[in-house]
Every structure is written in structure tokens, then in C-alpha cells.
Design a protein around this motif. Structure first.
Motif, PDB file in Angstrom:
ATOM      1  N   GLY A 192       7.786 -18.214   4.646  1.00 33.96           N
ATOM      2  CA  GLY A 192       6.875 -17.479   5.323  1.00 33.96           C
ATOM      3  C   GLY A 192       6.324 -16.052   5.319  1.00 33.96           C
ATOM      4  O   GLY A 192       5.487 -15.526   5.917  1.00 33.96           O
ATOM      5  N   LEU A 193       6.958 -15.619   4.207  1.00 37.65           N
ATOM      6  CA  LEU A 193       6.648 -14.093   3.698  1.00 37.65           C
ATOM      7  C   LEU A 193       6.346 -14.276   2.114  1.00 37.65           C
ATOM      8  O   LEU A 193       7.394 -14.669   1.559  1.00 37.65           O
ATOM      9  N   MET A 194       5.401 -13.785   1.771  1.00 34.34           N
ATOM     10  CA  MET A 194       5.246 -13.764   0.368  1.00 34.34           C
ATOM     11  C   MET A 194       4.565 -12.186  -0.260  1.00 34.34           C
ATOM     12  O   MET A 194       3.785 -11.483   0.799  1.00 34.34           O
ATOM     13  N   ALA A 195       5.195 -11.751  -1.159  1.00 28.59           N
ATOM     14  CA  ALA A 195       4.644 -10.425  -1.568  1.00 28.59           C
ATOM     15  C   ALA A 195       4.409 -10.376  -3.107  1.00 28.59           C
ATOM     16  O   ALA A 195       5.035 -11.089  -3.930  1.00 28.59           O
ATOM     17  N   VAL A 196       3.548  -9.499  -3.549  1.00 27.68           N
ATOM     18  CA  VAL A 196       3.082  -9.327  -4.907  1.00 27.68           C
ATOM     19  C   VAL A 196       3.211  -7.788  -5.186  1.00 27.68           C
ATOM     20  O   VAL A 196       2.692  -7.093  -4.511  1.00 27.68           O
ATOM     21  N   ARG A 197       4.070  -7.560  -6.104  1.00 35.80           N
ATOM     22  CA  ARG A 197       4.346  -6.115  -6.548  1.00 35.80           C
ATOM     23  C   ARG A 197       3.206  -5.496  -7.514  1.00 35.80           C
ATOM     24  O   ARG A 197       3.032  -6.148  -8.654  1.00 35.80           O
ATOM     25  N   ARG A 198       2.645  -4.407  -7.156  1.00 40.28           N
ATOM     26  CA  ARG A 198       1.826  -3.725  -8.036  1.00 40.28           C
ATOM     27  C   ARG A 198       2.284  -2.172  -8.295  1.00 40.28           C
ATOM     28  O   ARG A 198       3.426  -1.837  -7.718  1.00 40.28           O
ATOM     29  N   PRO A 199       1.920  -1.549  -9.252  1.00 39.03           N
ATOM     30  CA  PRO A 199       2.467  -0.392  -9.836  1.00 39.03           C
ATOM     31  C   PRO A 199       2.869   0.860  -8.630  1.00 39.03           C
ATOM     32  O   PRO A 199       3.860   1.286  -8.704  1.00 39.03           O
ATOM     33  N   ASP A 200       1.745   0.772  -7.520  1.00 40.89           N
ATOM     34  CA  ASP A 200       2.159   1.533  -6.559  1.00 40.89           C
ATOM     35  C   ASP A 200       1.911   1.145  -5.125  1.00 40.89           C
ATOM     36  O   ASP A 200       2.185   1.910  -4.213  1.00 40.89           O
ATOM     37  N   VAL A 201       2.189  -0.205  -5.041  1.00 44.21           N
ATOM     38  CA  VAL A 201       1.937  -0.932  -3.496  1.00 44.21           C
ATOM     39  C   VAL A 201       2.628  -2.338  -3.591  1.00 44.21           C
ATOM     40  O   VAL A 201       2.677  -2.885  -4.834  1.00 44.21           O
ATOM     41  N   LEU A 202       3.078  -2.682  -2.623  1.00 36.39           N
ATOM     42  CA  LEU A 202       3.439  -3.919  -2.252  1.00 36.39           C
ATOM     43  C   LEU A 202       2.449  -4.780  -1.558  1.00 36.39           C
ATOM     44  O   LEU A 202       2.663  -4.595  -0.194  1.00 36.39           O
ATOM     45  N   LEU A 203       2.044  -5.688  -1.977  1.00 42.42           N
ATOM     46  CA  LEU A 203       0.898  -6.407  -1.404  1.00 42.42           C
ATOM     47  C   LEU A 203       1.736  -7.710  -0.543  1.00 42.42           C
ATOM     48  O   LEU A 203       2.222  -8.418  -1.377  1.00 42.42           O
ATOM     49  N   VAL A 204       1.412  -7.766   0.723  1.00 42.31           N
ATOM     50  CA  VAL A 204       1.980  -8.537   1.484  1.00 42.31           C
ATOM     51  C   VAL A 204       1.342  -9.616   2.612  1.00 42.31           C
ATOM     52  O   VAL A 204       0.218  -9.116   2.636  1.00 42.31           O
TER      53      VAL A 204
ATOM     54  N   PRO B 190       5.131   1.441  -0.751  1.00 38.67           N
ATOM     55  CA  PRO B 190       4.626   1.279   0.479  1.00 38.67           C
ATOM     56  C   PRO B 190       4.065  -0.133   0.582  1.00 38.67           C
ATOM     57  O   PRO B 190       3.911  -0.821  -0.376  1.00 38.67           O
ATOM     58  N   VAL B 191       3.324  -0.545   1.752  1.00 35.32           N
ATOM     59  CA  VAL B 191       3.120  -2.084   1.804  1.00 35.32           C
ATOM     60  C   VAL B 191       1.510  -2.116   2.513  1.00 35.32           C
ATOM     61  O   VAL B 191       1.152  -1.226   3.275  1.00 35.32           O
ATOM     62  N   ALA B 192       0.830  -2.690   1.816  1.00 30.62           N
ATOM     63  CA  ALA B 192      -0.465  -3.262   2.276  1.00 30.62           C
ATOM     64  C   ALA B 192      -0.771  -4.573   2.021  1.00 30.62           C
ATOM     65  O   ALA B 192      -0.024  -5.407   1.487  1.00 30.62           O
ATOM     66  N   PRO B 193      -1.941  -5.095   2.750  1.00 26.75           N
ATOM     67  CA  PRO B 193      -2.047  -6.474   2.855  1.00 26.75           C
ATOM     68  C   PRO B 193      -2.612  -7.243   1.602  1.00 26.75           C
ATOM     69  O   PRO B 193      -3.174  -6.375   0.924  1.00 26.75           O
ATOM     70  N   LEU B 194      -2.263  -8.317   1.487  1.00 24.71           N
ATOM     71  CA  LEU B 194      -2.888  -9.226   0.275  1.00 24.71           C
ATOM     72  C   LEU B 194      -4.329  -9.144   0.451  1.00 24.71           C
ATOM     73  O   LEU B 194      -5.023  -8.826   1.354  1.00 24.71           O
ATOM     74  N   PRO B 195      -5.149  -9.361  -0.449  1.00 22.71           N
ATOM     75  CA  PRO B 195      -6.554  -9.390  -0.554  1.00 22.71           C
ATOM     76  C   PRO B 195      -6.944 -10.312   0.623  1.00 22.71           C
ATOM     77  O   PRO B 195      -6.315 -11.423   0.728  1.00 22.71           O
ATOM     78  N   PRO B 196      -8.440 -10.117   1.207  1.00 20.36           N
ATOM     79  CA  PRO B 196      -8.600 -10.992   2.174  1.00 20.36           C
ATOM     80  C   PRO B 196      -8.890 -12.535   1.828  1.00 20.36           C
ATOM     81  O   PRO B 196      -8.471 -13.503   2.713  1.00 20.36           O
ATOM     82  N   ASP B 197      -9.008 -13.018   0.608  1.00 20.63           N
ATOM     83  CA  ASP B 197      -9.295 -14.450   0.418  1.00 20.63           C
ATOM     84  C   ASP B 197      -7.707 -15.018   0.253  1.00 20.63           C
ATOM     85  O   ASP B 197      -7.643 -16.294   0.379  1.00 20.63           O
ATOM     86  N   CYS B 198      -6.627 -14.389  -0.050  1.00 18.87           N
ATOM     87  CA  CYS B 198      -5.355 -14.843   0.095  1.00 18.87           C
ATOM     88  C   CYS B 198      -4.904 -14.840   1.586  1.00 18.87           C
ATOM     89  O   CYS B 198      -4.478 -16.054   1.769  1.00 18.87           O
ATOM     90  N   LEU B 199      -5.457 -14.061   2.456  1.00 22.74           N
ATOM     91  CA  LEU B 199      -5.030 -14.330   3.862  1.00 22.74           C
ATOM     92  C   LEU B 199      -5.858 -15.481   4.541  1.00 22.74           C
ATOM     93  O   LEU B 199      -5.593 -16.031   5.421  1.00 22.74           O
ATOM     94  N   ALA B 200      -6.813 -15.865   3.904  1.00 24.57           N
ATOM     95  CA  ALA B 200      -7.544 -16.819   4.368  1.00 24.57           C
ATOM     96  C   ALA B 200      -7.373 -18.175   4.114  1.00 24.57           C
ATOM     97  O   ALA B 200      -7.453 -19.246   4.688  1.00 24.57           O
ATOM     98  N   GLY B 201      -6.513 -18.128   2.829  1.00 25.39           N
ATOM     99  CA  GLY B 201      -6.215 -19.642   2.205  1.00 25.39           C
ATOM    100  C   GLY B 201      -5.569 -19.279   1.045  1.00 25.39           C
ATOM    101  O   GLY B 201      -4.521 -18.772   0.692  1.00 25.39           O
ATOM    102  N   LEU B 202      -6.247 -19.987  -0.052  1.00 23.43           N
ATOM    103  CA  LEU B 202      -6.052 -19.828  -1.423  1.00 23.43           C
ATOM    104  C   LEU B 202      -6.446 -18.675  -2.336  1.00 23.43           C
ATOM    105  O   LEU B 202      -7.747 -18.384  -1.792  1.00 23.43           O
ATOM    106  N   CYS B 203      -5.846 -18.027  -3.188  1.00 26.94           N
ATOM    107  CA  CYS B 203      -6.581 -17.079  -3.993  1.00 26.94           C
ATOM    108  C   CYS B 203      -5.734 -16.993  -5.213  1.00 26.94           C
ATOM    109  O   CYS B 203      -4.684 -17.401  -5.328  1.00 26.94           O
ATOM    110  N   ARG B 204      -6.365 -16.499  -6.337  1.00 22.80           N
ATOM    111  CA  ARG B 204      -5.750 -16.289  -7.516  1.00 22.80           C
ATOM    112  C   ARG B 204      -5.177 -14.896  -7.693  1.00 22.80           C
ATOM    113  O   ARG B 204      -6.173 -13.998  -7.428  1.00 22.80           O
ATOM    114  N   ILE B 205      -3.925 -14.551  -8.333  1.00 17.98           N
ATOM    115  CA  ILE B 205      -3.556 -13.095  -8.409  1.00 17.98           C
ATOM    116  C   ILE B 205      -3.046 -13.319  -9.930  1.00 17.98           C
ATOM    117  O   ILE B 205      -2.355 -14.196 -10.522  1.00 17.98           O
TER     118      ILE B 205
END
Length: 324
Positions: free
Chosen positions: A177-189, A210-225
């Protein structure tokens, strides 16, 4: 152990400071001992607090300089007097006086906590790093002579393990129910409910990001990271419950497919993590490099007697009562 070793090494300088017992020397030696006690105890326990709480608090010496004397000469003695007076129902004035001392300590703590850089988040320390710190402290405190200074080396390596140990690049919670992608300066959730808040707090503490949301296309459905040289297809939210499969274009060049819903082999010949994967093996972590390394909770802990079986979520293995 740190206090005993520290005072053992600095006993002679403290005796010279005390001199012949003049009042100003006694006061100076008491202040030096108080500072030394706070410094030794704080430094000895600092790696442990960093490992367990993910925080470095550099002003602990100032806070203890005020709190320790107040606790020793005011709060605790008055508390004992209140305990003695309780059988006679006369403890109220002592408890009030004790409360005044506690409020002073709280006010001092709040003032110190407001200092610049009073709370610095640090990444999680691996178990082997904390073990090195403990072994180094034991050698430093228990050995005699200059050879004891060799204990500083494992302490330094253990503390440095906070930044040396590899960190996961993708996190998937135990129910997907929760996924996150680590970037050098932020955690995309990705999107999550309140039930996942504690898991997110644990990830934030472990990474000190710190935490920030995933890109909008990820929140809408499928996205490539992109993770290093690898590409991961994410589906953190799926109203169709896996009925809508990814297209061939979306799967092209993908090294891993992660879905909050059943993957249903949406990308042929591509490894995947989905709802059933976490049901079988618990939470997942993905490490990026020349290739992706996928680690699950079960693969990390192994199939042992104390590891819960597949699908176990806290229900006792007992027959239900007839009325249920």
C-alpha cells in the motif's frame, strides 16, 4: 564504563585542579567534574542514540549541565521527602516543590532544543556498525595504556557505517500500500492511507530524508522510474485491481515491475513485486547497481521457527468459539 575509564584517565588533572581545597578550586573542580560527567556519558551513548533514534544532538552537554545538578540537589531529594510524607498525607508541598524543579528542567530543555542545529537527523546505522562501536568502546575503556587508543578505530568505522552502508533505492511496504523511491536529497512517496504513516516515519528516520510525492503520472497509474542504469515500472495505485495490463511500450526496457495490485504477468519475462509477493514474503527493498538486487523480509530473515508463516497477520492459530 565510559565514566569509570574517563575518570580513571583524568584523575590526576582533576586532583591538581582541586589543589589544597580552597573554595574556588573546589567550585572549579565540581564544575569540571560535572562537565566531564555529561561529556563522557553523552559521548559513550551517542552512537547508540544515533543508531536507535536517527538523531545527533550536539548540545547535550549544555542540557545536562543544568538538568543533572537540579535533579541531584532538588528534584530527587524533594521527591524522597514526598515519599516519606505520604503515609501522613503531607506530601502535597513536597510534590509541588518537586514540580517546580521539573518545570525548570523542562524550560531549560526547550531552550536548548531551540538552539541552531540542536537536532540533526542521521541515516540508520547497520547492525555491524553498532557492533564495531560497542567493541571499540569496550577495548578503549577496559584496556590499559596507550594501546587502549586503538579502540578508537572501530568506533570511527562504526560511526562512519551510517554513510558507508548501502541504502535501498525502492521501498515497498508489507501490504504494497506504500511505495517510495529514494533520490539523493528526497524520498518520493506514493499515495497511502493513515495505516501506512508509521511505516513512512520509519523510512524517513532510516534515510534522514524529507518526503515529497511521486511524479503525477505515478500517482495516476503507471510510470517509469530510472534507478541508476535500470528502469523500473511502478503502479502504486490501481483502481482496476490489475485488470488493465501495461502496454508493450510501457514494458520496453524495464528491469522490474512493481504493482500495488496483482501484476498478472503484465510485463512478460520481467521480474515483478505485487500484492501477492508481499503477502508471501513481506516488505521489499530494491538496491540498484549494475543489476537490481531485490530483498524481501522473508529472504532476509529466512524460514525459521520465529518467522511468521505466509499470510500470518497476528491471528492466533487457535479454533474459534462456536458462537463465532
Amino acid at each position: 564504563m565510559g565514566l569509570i575509564a574517563g575518570y580513571g584517565a583524568l584523575r590526576e588533572p582533576l586532583m591538581r585542579l582541586r589543589g589544597e581545597g580552597q573554595w574556588y578550586r573546589v567550585a572549579a573542580s565540581y564544575g569540571a567534574a560535572l562537565t566531564l560527567t555529561s561529556l563522557l556519558a553523552g559521548l559513550a551513548t551517542l552512537p547508540v542514540s544515533m543508531a536507535h533514534f536517527g538523531a545527533f544532538q550536539p548540545w547535550f552537554v549544555l542540557a545536562n549541565l543544568a538538568a543533572v545538578p537540579l535533579a541531584a540537589v532538588w528534584i530527587m531529594p524533594v521527591g524522597l521527602l514526598a515519599l516519606v510524607a505520604m503515609p501522613f498525607h503531607a506530601e502535597a508541598p513536597f510534590l509541588k516543590l518537586m514540580g517546580v524543579g521539573i518545570r525548570i528542567v523542562q524550560a531549560l530543555a526547550e531552550r536548548v532544543a531551540a538552539f541552531p542545529m540542536a537536532h540533526q537527523s542521521v541515516p540508520a546505522m547497520p547492525g555491524w556498525g553498532l557492533l564495531l562501536v560497542m567493541l571499540g568502546l569496550c577495548f578503549l575503556c577496559l584496556w590499559k595504556g596507550r594501546i587502549a587508543l586503538a579502540g578508537l578505530l572501530p568506533v570511527v568505522i562504526g560511526v562512519a557505517s551510517i554513510w558507508l552502508a548501502p541504502k535501498p533505492d525502492i521501498f515497498v511496504s508489507a501490504d504494497a500500500g506504500l511505495m517510495a523511491v529514494r533520490r539523493p536529497d528526497v524520498l518520493l512517496v506514493g499515495p497511502h492511507s493513515g495505516l501506512e504513516r508509521r511505516t513512512l516515519e520509519d523510512w524517513k528516520q532510516a534515510l534522514a530524508l524529507p518526503v515529497a510525492p511521486l511524479p503525477p503520472d505515478c500517482l495516476a497509474g503507471l510510470c517509469r522510474i530510472s534507478i541508476g542504469a535500470q528502469t523500473v515500472l511502478l503502479r502504486p495505485h490501481d483502481l482496476s485491481d490489475g485488470a488493465h495490463l501495461p502496454t508493450a511500450q510501457q514494458c520496453d526496457g524495464v528491469s522490474l515491475f512493481i504493482s500495488a495490485s496483482p501484476a498478472r504477468k503484465g510485463c512478460a519475462d520481467v521480474p515483478f513485486i505485487d500484492r501477492f509477493s508481499v503477502w508471501r514474503d513481506g516488505a521489499y527493498a530494491v538496491f540498484a547497481g549494475h543489476s537490481l538486487t531485490i530483498v524481501s523480509d522473508r529472504s532476509w530473515r529466512g524460514n525459521r521457527l520465529w518467522v511468521p508463516p505466509v499470510g500470518w497477520h497476528g491471528m492466533p492459530n487457535l479454533p474459534l468459539a462456536q458462537s463465532e
